[in-house]
Design an enzyme around this catalytic site. Structure first.
Site: not given
Ligand code: NAD
Length: 479
Positions: A180, A255, A289, A385
């Site tokens: 996806k 992840e 990330c 983050e």
């Protein structure tokens, strides 16, 4: 180019064919560098998803990949690597426009994608089990078997290379795959289907569908027809997927995000620190990330490090990705709003902007390269983050204090150590709660297991660990 693009519309790669999806639904894709329309992408709906699931299952049961001789599967994957390089120029330009990243970074993604296929192509015929010594009357042994249908959900920050990071080992292990794509920049990933098609991937073994996360993504991961989920993205979405996977207990590789710290000791080489910092927080506008988003610096060199980091930030060229500047836009207006708000909140609560601190007033979604000094380690900006070109700098006095600050977030994806003392580097690397530790600017490649501890994820991709995530171990006990 194949039928991937028809009248400016990027389509879904469904079981070896290019299809528009359900009911003519589409999304417009925008260039974050100038707000222009890049193209449209046809959306898959429930009907297309059902066809992809059926084709993936049929392909797996026919043994298209799983029963193919492993050495031949390896050769197929080497052909895919070559075909990825064949579409890299065109694909990189598309990726640059739709994601805002620099053209050279977009090229890097296609190259990395090719390298994942080469690496795991080489491993396809080396997945060896073991025999278990129970004495002369027994012959217990293990074999590795693919899961079946692997559902893979991809984020927008590195859509092509992250897709390849999961797709290559999944195929090498013999699984069928449904990907996806991310809704903000789905086109270059859809184009990866062209390389698969040209390399001769059996129809149905891989589908790449475009769709909205909360709709198509959610339907895919909750489907009982899926045997494994691979998710790369944010923690909240990962948690929602884990809840969906709980019933019917679908294994899920996660992840997720990070808030990675670099620890620079008093003997750190500041030139190395600055070059790590440039790639660590400004590459892809900090939308990485494993971004080096917190730098902890020993107090004796803190002032100089802040000054040099600010000079580095102020000296970056800014522009559209096609110009290969030092700083590119962030992906969307929404992302820019979030980065700016978090930065403003930090400044209100005492952080000092040694450079930047707000958006740049120009077309596109640009955040000024920002260095925030004297940040409280407990502040939101040091805990959450940011996913933008914003670096938090924190002073420390002792090794113990540095380790405690570095470990004091819910994340544990990556960490960085800068020191001239190799014994200290080894000691601190062991003490940091992190799936990965880079010492003095080293880097990782396809052979390095990538992944995090704590809320940064479950499992590893890359290396031998990465292929084992796509296999079940079966033990056969025989007399
Ligand atoms: P996101 O979680 O918003 O979306 C990721 C993907 O999940 C997209 O394809 C989205 O459409 C899909 N999705 C959204 N809701 C869903 C649902 N309910 N069910 C199924 N799928 C759904 O993340 P993002 O903003 O695209 O990516 C940024 C995040 O990804 C950051 O947190 C970053 O750290 C993380 N990331 C992690 C790694 C890693 O390897 N650890 C790599 C890249 C990015």
């Amino acid at each position: 180019m194949s039928a991937f693009l028809k009248d400016g519309l990027a389509r879904n790669y469904l079981a070896g064919a290019w299809v528009e999806g359900d009911g003519g639904a589409r999304i417009a894709v925008e260039d974050p560098g100038n707000g222009q329309h890049v193209g449209d992408c046809a959306l898959a709906g429930e009907e297309t998803l059902a066809k992809a699931l059926e084709a993936a299952r049929a392909s797996f049961e026919r043994g298209d990949l799983s029963a193919m001789k492993p050495a031949r599967r390896g050769q197929l994957m080497q052909r895919i690597a070559a075909e990825i390089r064949g579409i890299a120029d065109e694909g990189a330009e598309l990726l640059c426009r739709e994601s805002g990243k620099s053209l050279s970074a977009a090229h890097d993604e296609f190259e990395e994608a090719a390298q994942y296929f080469e690496y795991y192509g080489g491993m396809a015929d080396k997945i060896e089990g073991k025999s278990i010594p129970l004495g002369p009357d027994y012959a217990d042994y293990t074999v590795y078997e693919p899961y079946g249908v692997s559902a893979q959900i991809v984020p927008w920050n590195f859509p092509v290379s992250i897709a390849a990071r999961s797709l290559a080992p999944a195929m090498a292990a013999g699984n069928s795959v449904i990907i996806k794509s991310p809704e903000l920049d789905p086109m270059a990933l859809a184009m990866l289907g062209v390389a698969l098609e040209r390399a001769g991937v059996p129809a149905g073994a891989v589908s790449i569908l475009n769709g909205i996360g909360a709709e198509l993504g959610a339907r895919l991961v909750e489907s009982p027809a899926v045997d494994q989920i691979v998710f790369t993205g944010s923690v909240p979405t990962g948690q929602a997927i884990l809840r969906a996977a709980a019933n019917p207990v679908t294994p899920a590789l996660m992840e997720l995000g990070g808030k990675s710290a670099a620890v620079a000791f008093e003997d750190a080489n500041l030139d190395t620190l600055m070059s790590s910092l440039q790639s660590g927080i400004f590459y892809n506008a900090g939308q990485v990330c494993s971004a080096m988003s917190r730098v902890l610096v020993h107090r004796s060199i803190y002032g100089e490090a802040v000054e040099r980091a600010a000079a580095l930030a102020n000296g970056l060229s800014v522009g559209h990705g096609l110009e290969n500047p030092g700083l590119t836009p962030v992906i969307s207006a929404r992302q820019l709003d979030g980065i700016e708000t978090l930065t403003a909140t930090a400044r209100q609560s005492g952080a000092r902007a040694a450079s930047g601190g707000a958006r740049l007033e120009r077309e596109g979604y640009f955040m000024a390269p920002t260095i925030l000094a004297d940040v409280d380690p407990a502040a939101r900006v040091a805990q959450e983050e940011i996913f933008g070109p914003v670096l938090v700098m924190i002073p420390f006095d002792s090794e113990e204090e540095a380790i405690a600050i570095a470990n004091d977030t819910p994340y544990g994806l990556s960490a960085y150590v800068q020191t001239g003392d190799s014994a200290r580097a080894a000691r601190v690397a062991r003490a940091l709660q992190s799936g990965m530790v880079n010492v003095n600017g080293a880097f990782l490649a396809a052979g390095s297991p990538f992944g995090g501890v704590k809320m940064s994820g479950i499992g590893r991709e890359g290396g031998r660990e990465g292929i084992l995530e796509f296999l079940e171990t079966k033990v056969i006990a025989a007399p």
